[in-house]
Write an enzyme that holds these catalytic residues in place. Sequence first.
Site, mmCIF file in Angstrom:
data_model
loop_
_atom_site.group_PDB
_atom_site.id
_atom_site.type_symbol
_atom_site.label_atom_id
_atom_site.label_comp_id
_atom_site.label_asym_id
_atom_site.label_seq_id
_atom_site.Cartn_x
_atom_site.Cartn_y
_atom_site.Cartn_z
ATOM 1 N N ARG A 1 -2.894 16.825 0.757
ATOM 2 C CA ARG A 1 -4.287 16.406 0.946
ATOM 3 C C ARG A 1 -5.204 17.609 0.787
ATOM 4 O O ARG A 1 -6.248 17.544 0.176
ATOM 5 C CB ARG A 1 -4.464 15.798 2.347
ATOM 6 C CG ARG A 1 -3.815 14.447 2.493
ATOM 7 C CD ARG A 1 -4.169 13.781 3.827
ATOM 8 N NE ARG A 1 -3.296 12.631 3.991
ATOM 9 C CZ ARG A 1 -2.280 12.558 4.834
ATOM 10 N NH1 ARG A 1 -2.029 13.548 5.666
ATOM 11 N NH2 ARG A 1 -1.519 11.503 4.867
ATOM 12 N N PHE B 1 -4.412 3.598 -3.200
ATOM 13 C CA PHE B 1 -3.361 3.502 -2.175
ATOM 14 C C PHE B 1 -3.790 4.389 -1.000
ATOM 15 O O PHE B 1 -3.068 5.297 -0.585
ATOM 16 C CB PHE B 1 -1.992 3.926 -2.699
ATOM 17 C CG PHE B 1 -1.543 3.195 -3.942
ATOM 18 C CD1 PHE B 1 -0.954 1.944 -3.854
ATOM 19 C CD2 PHE B 1 -1.711 3.757 -5.200
ATOM 20 C CE1 PHE B 1 -0.530 1.267 -4.998
ATOM 21 C CE2 PHE B 1 -1.302 3.092 -6.352
ATOM 22 C CZ PHE B 1 -0.704 1.843 -6.252
ATOM 23 N N ASP C 1 -7.158 -0.045 -1.333
ATOM 24 C CA ASP C 1 -5.868 -0.394 -0.732
ATOM 25 C C ASP C 1 -5.804 -1.916 -0.590
ATOM 26 O O ASP C 1 -6.830 -2.583 -0.503
ATOM 27 C CB ASP C 1 -5.717 0.261 0.654
ATOM 28 C CG ASP C 1 -4.274 0.381 1.090
ATOM 29 O OD1 ASP C 1 -3.704 1.486 0.996
ATOM 30 O OD2 ASP C 1 -3.686 -0.643 1.526
ATOM 31 N N SER C 2 -4.596 -2.452 -0.561
ATOM 32 C CA SER C 2 -4.445 -3.902 -0.381
ATOM 33 C C SER C 2 -4.573 -4.295 1.090
ATOM 34 O O SER C 2 -4.754 -5.469 1.401
ATOM 35 C CB SER C 2 -3.092 -4.359 -0.937
ATOM 36 O OG SER C 2 -2.066 -3.582 -0.376
ATOM 37 N N ASP D 1 -1.342 7.471 -4.723
ATOM 38 C CA ASP D 1 -0.264 7.724 -3.755
ATOM 39 C C ASP D 1 0.402 6.406 -3.367
ATOM 40 O O ASP D 1 0.271 5.941 -2.238
ATOM 41 C CB ASP D 1 -0.849 8.434 -2.522
ATOM 42 C CG ASP D 1 0.236 8.799 -1.512
ATOM 43 O OD1 ASP D 1 1.406 8.920 -1.913
ATOM 44 O OD2 ASP D 1 -0.107 8.965 -0.325
ATOM 45 N N CYS E 1 6.964 8.740 -4.041
ATOM 46 C CA CYS E 1 7.818 8.995 -2.879
ATOM 47 C C CYS E 1 9.157 8.269 -3.027
ATOM 48 O O CYS E 1 9.874 8.084 -2.060
ATOM 49 C CB CYS E 1 7.114 8.617 -1.585
ATOM 50 S SG CYS E 1 6.679 6.882 -1.489
HETATM 51 N N1 SAH Z 1 -2.349 7.943 0.662
HETATM 52 C C1 SAH Z 1 -2.079 7.428 1.974
HETATM 53 C C2 SAH Z 1 -0.705 6.817 2.091
HETATM 54 C C3 SAH Z 1 -0.441 5.686 1.122
HETATM 55 S S1 SAH Z 1 0.837 4.641 1.602
HETATM 56 C C4 SAH Z 1 -2.292 8.520 3.011
HETATM 57 O O1 SAH Z 1 -2.532 9.667 2.661
HETATM 58 O O2 SAH Z 1 -2.220 8.212 4.190
HETATM 59 C C5 SAH Z 1 0.727 3.372 0.428
HETATM 60 C C6 SAH Z 1 -0.443 2.421 0.614
HETATM 61 O O3 SAH Z 1 -0.464 1.559 -0.521
HETATM 62 C C7 SAH Z 1 -0.361 1.489 1.810
HETATM 63 O O4 SAH Z 1 -1.518 1.649 2.574
HETATM 64 C C8 SAH Z 1 -0.277 0.064 1.239
HETATM 65 O O5 SAH Z 1 -1.058 -0.849 1.979
HETATM 66 C C9 SAH Z 1 -0.866 0.264 -0.123
HETATM 67 N N2 SAH Z 1 -0.416 -0.620 -1.206
HETATM 68 C C10 SAH Z 1 0.843 -0.971 -1.529
HETATM 69 N N3 SAH Z 1 0.860 -1.684 -2.671
HETATM 70 C C11 SAH Z 1 -0.415 -1.785 -3.096
HETATM 71 C C12 SAH Z 1 -1.047 -2.375 -4.220
HETATM 72 N N4 SAH Z 1 -0.329 -2.987 -5.176
HETATM 73 N N5 SAH Z 1 -2.384 -2.271 -4.330
HETATM 74 C C13 SAH Z 1 -3.115 -1.638 -3.383
HETATM 75 N N6 SAH Z 1 -2.579 -1.028 -2.317
HETATM 76 C C14 SAH Z 1 -1.241 -1.111 -2.163
#
Ligand code: SAH
Length: 423
Positions: free
Chosen positions: A238, A254, A276-277, A327, A367
């Site tokens: 970050r 994400f 995010d979803s 991410d 990841c």
């Molecule tokens: N970048 C974040 C962690 C991401 S974890 C941080 O620094 O804290 C992955 C995230 O992707 C989750 O919040 C999940 O809700 C979201 N997610 C998973 N599939 C998705 C999709 N197809 N579209 C949008 N968001 C999604």
Amino acid sequence: MMKWRPLYHFTTSPIHQSTASPLYQYTMPTITLKPGREKSVRNRHPWLFSGAIQRIDRDAQDGDVVDVHSDIGQWLARGYLNRRSQIQVRLLTWDAREAINEDFWLGRLQRAIAGRAALAADPQTNAYRLVHAESDGVPGLVVDRYGDWLVVQALTLGIERAKPLLARLLVELCRPAGIVERSDVDVREKEGLRPLVGMLHGQQAASPVEIMEHGRRFLVDLMGGQKTGFYLDQRENRRRTAAYCQGGRVLNAFSYSGGFAAYALAAGAAHVVNLDSSVDALELGERNLALNGFDPDAQAEGVAGDVFQVLRDWREAGERFDVIILDPPKFAHNQQQVDRAARAYKDINLLAMHLLQSGGVLATFSCSGLVSADLFQKILFGASVDAGRNVQVIERLSQGADHPLLLSFPEGEYLKGLICRVW
Ligand code: SAH
């Protein structure tokens, strides 16, 4: 269960004899390997798969500590057994004298905690991984620190058995306000265990709990958030990504609870879109921006949707960003899913490249442990060719220092990231 047996009863191994007491030895059931299958054990890999095992002592119960012998009866290692799992034994020690008792667990926890001394001394950060399972010599156990709270995941039957003892030791070592258990993970099913969420110690954790990371403040839902509440493994990334955000329009795809967004605004980003979803995650993201002194309405926007679809729509609409952070969650959970995961990574990265201004920055992560750094770079290469963009890798990123990589357990390397300049 460990029990006393006469020495002659159980081994003729020279290694064993040299460390045995004269008459009796504290011993336990034995696993015998197939001929020629001891190499990974000798190399201190902590996993023993069913295919390598010739015989399991009949009196060995799942969850018991067992000794592992070569086909000719030589003592090799000691670990805990679970026949229900493909990984039938998780190895704990390669020292025949080391019994798996309270001292053992205490020593491993102390070692893991000592390895985080620099983080513990940092007044700007109070949330980090304290115990990283196999990579800290404690297969199946994850412990995260969130300020005064600890969050524990017991991923295996062996750890489930040791859990009360481990909780007591963690209380003695860390004096937490409470220990939350977040063993609501799919991998427990492979061990024949049900998901569990609750308190192992102390009162119900306040919800949400406030933590600090590099001086930024975040609200974390310990009982109901994703994983153990926060993606601690991205702490350094970050910060590294934020360095490219000054003055820019940033897309944080994400986003979860907006970790990257708070860093980007603190580094002088003009505007951040969290995508995010999960509406809950976006909501928490807004609160996190406010908590850090930003105006979530003027400086940021939360968009609920599917990244794959939204990026496509924005591409059609001619949207442009200066920085895009990708991410995503783990796309490949087993070998069969790797090809599909590779296509998904390529898809979102290709779309992101289209959405970047010339000279813009893409911070992209995977990841999925099964997608190697090498493969990930190849996927990015494919995306760059299809996007018709020139893409330079300017930084290579990995998991934070509190998620160490044990050399004898390369599977522990799962997070990789590339910061790219896209022309
Ligand atoms: N970048 C974040 C962690 C991401 S974890 C941080 O620094 O804290 C992955 C995230 O992707 C989750 O919040 C999940 O809700 C979201 N997610 C998973 N599939 C998705 C999709 N197809 N579209 C949008 N968001 C999604």
